[in-house]
Design a protein around this motif. Structure first.
Motif, PDB file in Angstrom:
ATOM      1  N   GLU A   9       0.175  -0.966   5.385  1.00 59.65           N
ATOM      2  CA  GLU A   9       0.713  -0.026   4.401  1.00 59.65           C
ATOM      3  C   GLU A   9       2.210  -0.206   4.221  1.00 59.65           C
ATOM      4  O   GLU A   9       2.724  -0.141   3.090  1.00 59.65           O
ATOM      5  N   VAL A  10       2.932  -0.430   5.296  1.00 57.66           N
ATOM      6  CA  VAL A  10       4.371  -0.678   5.187  1.00 57.66           C
ATOM      7  C   VAL A  10       4.644  -1.923   4.344  1.00 57.66           C
ATOM      8  O   VAL A  10       5.577  -1.957   3.542  1.00 57.66           O
ATOM      9  N   ALA A  11       3.809  -2.948   4.508  1.00 59.46           N
ATOM     10  CA  ALA A  11       4.010  -4.208   3.789  1.00 59.46           C
ATOM     11  C   ALA A  11       3.697  -4.084   2.304  1.00 59.46           C
ATOM     12  O   ALA A  11       4.395  -4.666   1.462  1.00 59.46           O
ATOM     13  N   VAL A  12       2.631  -3.346   1.962  1.00 59.28           N
ATOM     14  CA  VAL A  12       2.180  -3.340   0.559  1.00 59.28           C
ATOM     15  C   VAL A  12       2.620  -2.120  -0.236  1.00 59.28           C
ATOM     16  O   VAL A  12       2.616  -2.163  -1.477  1.00 59.28           O
ATOM     17  N   SER A  13       3.021  -1.031   0.427  1.00 58.23           N
ATOM     18  CA  SER A  13       3.369   0.190  -0.311  1.00 58.23           C
ATOM     19  C   SER A  13       4.496  -0.015  -1.317  1.00 58.23           C
ATOM     20  O   SER A  13       4.425   0.507  -2.445  1.00 58.23           O
ATOM     21  N   PRO A  14       5.577  -0.761  -0.982  1.00 58.46           N
ATOM     22  CA  PRO A  14       6.616  -0.977  -2.007  1.00 58.46           C
ATOM     23  C   PRO A  14       6.068  -1.667  -3.252  1.00 58.46           C
ATOM     24  O   PRO A  14       6.512  -1.384  -4.367  1.00 58.46           O
ATOM     25  N   LEU A  15       5.101  -2.547  -3.078  1.00 62.54           N
ATOM     26  CA  LEU A  15       4.488  -3.207  -4.227  1.00 62.54           C
ATOM     27  C   LEU A  15       3.623  -2.228  -5.011  1.00 62.54           C
ATOM     28  O   LEU A  15       3.680  -2.183  -6.251  1.00 62.54           O
ATOM     29  N   LEU A  16       2.811  -1.438  -4.329  1.00 58.23           N
ATOM     30  CA  LEU A  16       1.942  -0.485  -5.015  1.00 58.23           C
ATOM     31  C   LEU A  16       2.739   0.528  -5.818  1.00 58.23           C
ATOM     32  O   LEU A  16       2.318   0.945  -6.906  1.00 58.23           O
ATOM     33  N   ARG A  17       3.902   0.921  -5.303  1.00 56.94           N
ATOM     34  CA  ARG A  17       4.720   1.899  -6.024  1.00 56.94           C
ATOM     35  C   ARG A  17       5.282   1.335  -7.328  1.00 56.94           C
ATOM     36  O   ARG A  17       5.663   2.088  -8.223  1.00 56.94           O
ATOM     37  N   ARG A  18       5.324  -0.001  -7.436  1.00 54.84           N
ATOM     38  CA  ARG A  18       5.809  -0.620  -8.669  1.00 54.84           C
ATOM     39  C   ARG A  18       4.851  -0.423  -9.834  1.00 54.84           C
ATOM     40  O   ARG A  18       5.225  -0.610 -10.995  1.00 54.84           O
ATOM     41  N   VAL A  19       3.613  -0.047  -9.528  1.00 56.39           N
ATOM     42  CA  VAL A  19       2.635   0.155 -10.592  1.00 56.39           C
ATOM     43  C   VAL A  19       3.039   1.328 -11.481  1.00 56.39           C
ATOM     44  O   VAL A  19       2.712   1.376 -12.661  1.00 56.39           O
ATOM     45  N   GLY A  20       3.759   2.294 -10.920  1.00 55.01           N
ATOM     46  CA  GLY A  20       4.237   3.418 -11.720  1.00 55.01           C
ATOM     47  C   GLY A  20       3.252   4.557 -11.850  1.00 55.01           C
ATOM     48  O   GLY A  20       3.418   5.454 -12.669  1.00 55.01           O
ATOM     49  N   GLY A  21       2.219   4.550 -11.065  1.00 50.57           N
ATOM     50  CA  GLY A  21       1.214   5.609 -11.058  1.00 50.57           C
ATOM     51  C   GLY A  21       0.347   5.443  -9.832  1.00 50.57           C
ATOM     52  O   GLY A  21       0.572   4.546  -9.017  1.00 50.57           O
ATOM     53  N   PRO A  22      -0.660   6.298  -9.667  1.00 51.63           N
ATOM     54  CA  PRO A  22      -1.550   6.158  -8.513  1.00 51.63           C
ATOM     55  C   PRO A  22      -2.151   4.760  -8.443  1.00 51.63           C
ATOM     56  O   PRO A  22      -2.617   4.220  -9.449  1.00 51.63           O
ATOM     57  N   ALA A  23      -2.121   4.185  -7.277  1.00 52.94           N
ATOM     58  CA  ALA A  23      -2.646   2.835  -7.085  1.00 52.94           C
ATOM     59  C   ALA A  23      -3.143   2.715  -5.652  1.00 52.94           C
ATOM     60  O   ALA A  23      -2.571   3.297  -4.735  1.00 52.94           O
ATOM     61  N   PHE A  24      -4.213   1.937  -5.494  1.00 50.03           N
ATOM     62  CA  PHE A  24      -4.737   1.723  -4.145  1.00 50.03           C
ATOM     63  C   PHE A  24      -5.489   0.399  -4.100  1.00 50.03           C
ATOM     64  O   PHE A  24      -5.849  -0.178  -5.131  1.00 50.03           O
ATOM     65  N   LEU A  25      -5.701  -0.083  -2.872  1.00 49.43           N
ATOM     66  CA  LEU A  25      -6.390  -1.349  -2.640  1.00 49.43           C
ATOM     67  C   LEU A  25      -7.751  -1.078  -2.024  1.00 49.43           C
ATOM     68  O   LEU A  25      -7.880  -0.218  -1.145  1.00 49.43           O
ATOM     69  N   VAL A  26      -8.753  -1.828  -2.470  1.00 48.38           N
ATOM     70  CA  VAL A  26     -10.101  -1.682  -1.915  1.00 48.38           C
ATOM     71  C   VAL A  26     -10.625  -3.044  -1.490  1.00 48.38           C
ATOM     72  O   VAL A  26     -10.296  -4.072  -2.104  1.00 48.38           O
ATOM     73  N   ASN A  27     -11.460  -3.045  -0.449  1.00 47.72           N
ATOM     74  CA  ASN A  27     -12.081  -4.307  -0.033  1.00 47.72           C
ATOM     75  C   ASN A  27     -13.344  -4.546  -0.856  1.00 47.72           C
ATOM     76  O   ASN A  27     -13.644  -3.806  -1.808  1.00 47.72           O
ATOM     77  N   ALA A  28     -14.102  -5.571  -0.513  1.00 44.65           N
ATOM     78  CA  ALA A  28     -15.271  -5.956  -1.305  1.00 44.65           C
ATOM     79  C   ALA A  28     -16.351  -4.888  -1.317  1.00 44.65           C
ATOM     80  O   ALA A  28     -17.209  -4.877  -2.209  1.00 44.65           O
ATOM     81  N   HIS A  29     -16.317  -3.971  -0.344  1.00 40.82           N
ATOM     82  CA  HIS A  29     -17.314  -2.906  -0.279  1.00 40.82           C
ATOM     83  C   HIS A  29     -16.793  -1.600  -0.869  1.00 40.82           C
ATOM     84  O   HIS A  29     -17.451  -0.561  -0.746  1.00 40.82           O
ATOM     85  N   GLY A  30     -15.612  -1.646  -1.492  1.00 43.26           N
ATOM     86  CA  GLY A  30     -15.052  -0.454  -2.104  1.00 43.26           C
ATOM     87  C   GLY A  30     -14.311   0.462  -1.162  1.00 43.26           C
ATOM     88  O   GLY A  30     -13.897   1.554  -1.557  1.00 43.26           O
ATOM     89  N   ARG A  31     -14.106   0.047   0.074  1.00 41.29           N
ATOM     90  CA  ARG A  31     -13.373   0.894   1.014  1.00 41.29           C
ATOM     91  C   ARG A  31     -11.869   0.738   0.792  1.00 41.29           C
ATOM     92  O   ARG A  31     -11.356  -0.371   0.700  1.00 41.29           O
ATOM     93  N   VAL A  32     -11.198   1.864   0.703  1.00 47.19           N
ATOM     94  CA  VAL A  32      -9.758   1.866   0.446  1.00 47.19           C
ATOM     95  C   VAL A  32      -9.018   1.417   1.701  1.00 47.19           C
ATOM     96  O   VAL A  32      -9.269   1.930   2.799  1.00 47.19           O
ATOM     97  N   VAL A  33      -8.105   0.451   1.547  1.00 49.45           N
ATOM     98  CA  VAL A  33      -7.357  -0.061   2.697  1.00 49.45           C
ATOM     99  C   VAL A  33      -5.880   0.337   2.657  1.00 49.45           C
ATOM    100  O   VAL A  33      -5.196   0.272   3.682  1.00 49.45           O
TER     101      VAL A  33
END
Length: 235
Positions: free
Chosen positions: A171-195
């Protein structure tokens, strides 16, 4: 929002998906190197001691994102140890510590690793597997992800190269990137689980099955997708 603004936002999400993929690909690239090394070490009569030669390759990769890394042998591969893990993780002071588990099938504490998704995925032919988040009670008691790749020799499956990543570090590594989206954003694996996520609506560990207005964008060719708003005129 103007059409131009919507397209910029969409382009930003696509770029973030690529950037996140790069972070994850770096971990997989390390596993590819472990895989290649294992193939070079396993001869016609392999024993567990042969795998000690992996340690100079494994130890420098501990720290940063990776909390544990190693090779998990297919049952029956090694002559002296039908079940075996050459697995190392960070100790309390950061030094490498070998993970030791009961590998006696007749024991009540026997650690049968073959049913775990991080082993079963590569064994079934998946080139890249990302498992979790899950609480890793057997190794670290941390909320973790496991990334794994199959190891083949002569076309035969001989085991798995894998790495553990603490969710808090990811989360520390990817959160600055996710915040660049400008709205709610999240990552999911192949089974749809949020990581990893920037919204309390979809916390790490929850399962995403799709929702109106949300679009999943693949993170390169990995079993990971970025989910963010589907904006007007977005591709």
């Amino acid at each position: 929002m103007s059409e131009h603004g919507a397209l910029l936002a969409s382009g930003g999400a696509a770029e973030v998906a690529v950037a996140v993929g790069g972070i994850v690909e770096d971990v997989f690239e390390g596993l590819h190197q472990v895989r290649d090394a294992v193939v070079g070490l396993v001869g016609t009569t392999p024993v567990s001691g042969d795998l000690a030669a992996l340690r100079p390759l494994l130890f420098p990769r501990l720290g940063g994102l990776i909390s544990g890394i190693g090779f998990i042998a297919a049952p029956g591969l090694l002559i002296d140890a039908p079940w075996y893990l050459e697995w190392w993780q960070e100790g309390a002071s950061g030094e490498p510590v070998q993970l030791l588990r009961d590998m006696d099938p007749s024991s009540s504490a026997f650690y049968d690793y073959t049913h775990w998704d991080w082993f079963a995925g590569p064994r079934s032919g998946a080139e890249h597997t990302l498992t979790g988040p899950y609480v890793d009670f057997l190794c670290s008691t941390e909320y973790s992800l496991t990334l794994s790749v199959p190891v083949l020799k002569g076309g035969e499956f001989i085991g798995v190269a894998a790495a553990d990543v603490f969710v808090r570090r990811f989360e520390v590594a990817v959160s600055p990137l996710l915040r660049r989206v400008g709205g709610p954003a999240f990552l999911v694996n192949a089974h749809g689980r949020v990581v990893a996520s920037t919204t309390a609506r979809w916390l790490a560990g929850s399962v995403f099955r799709g929702a109106p207005g949300l679009l999943a964008r693949p993170c390169r060719t990995l079993p990971l997708s970025l989910v963010a708003a589907q904006l007007p005129h977005a591709p």
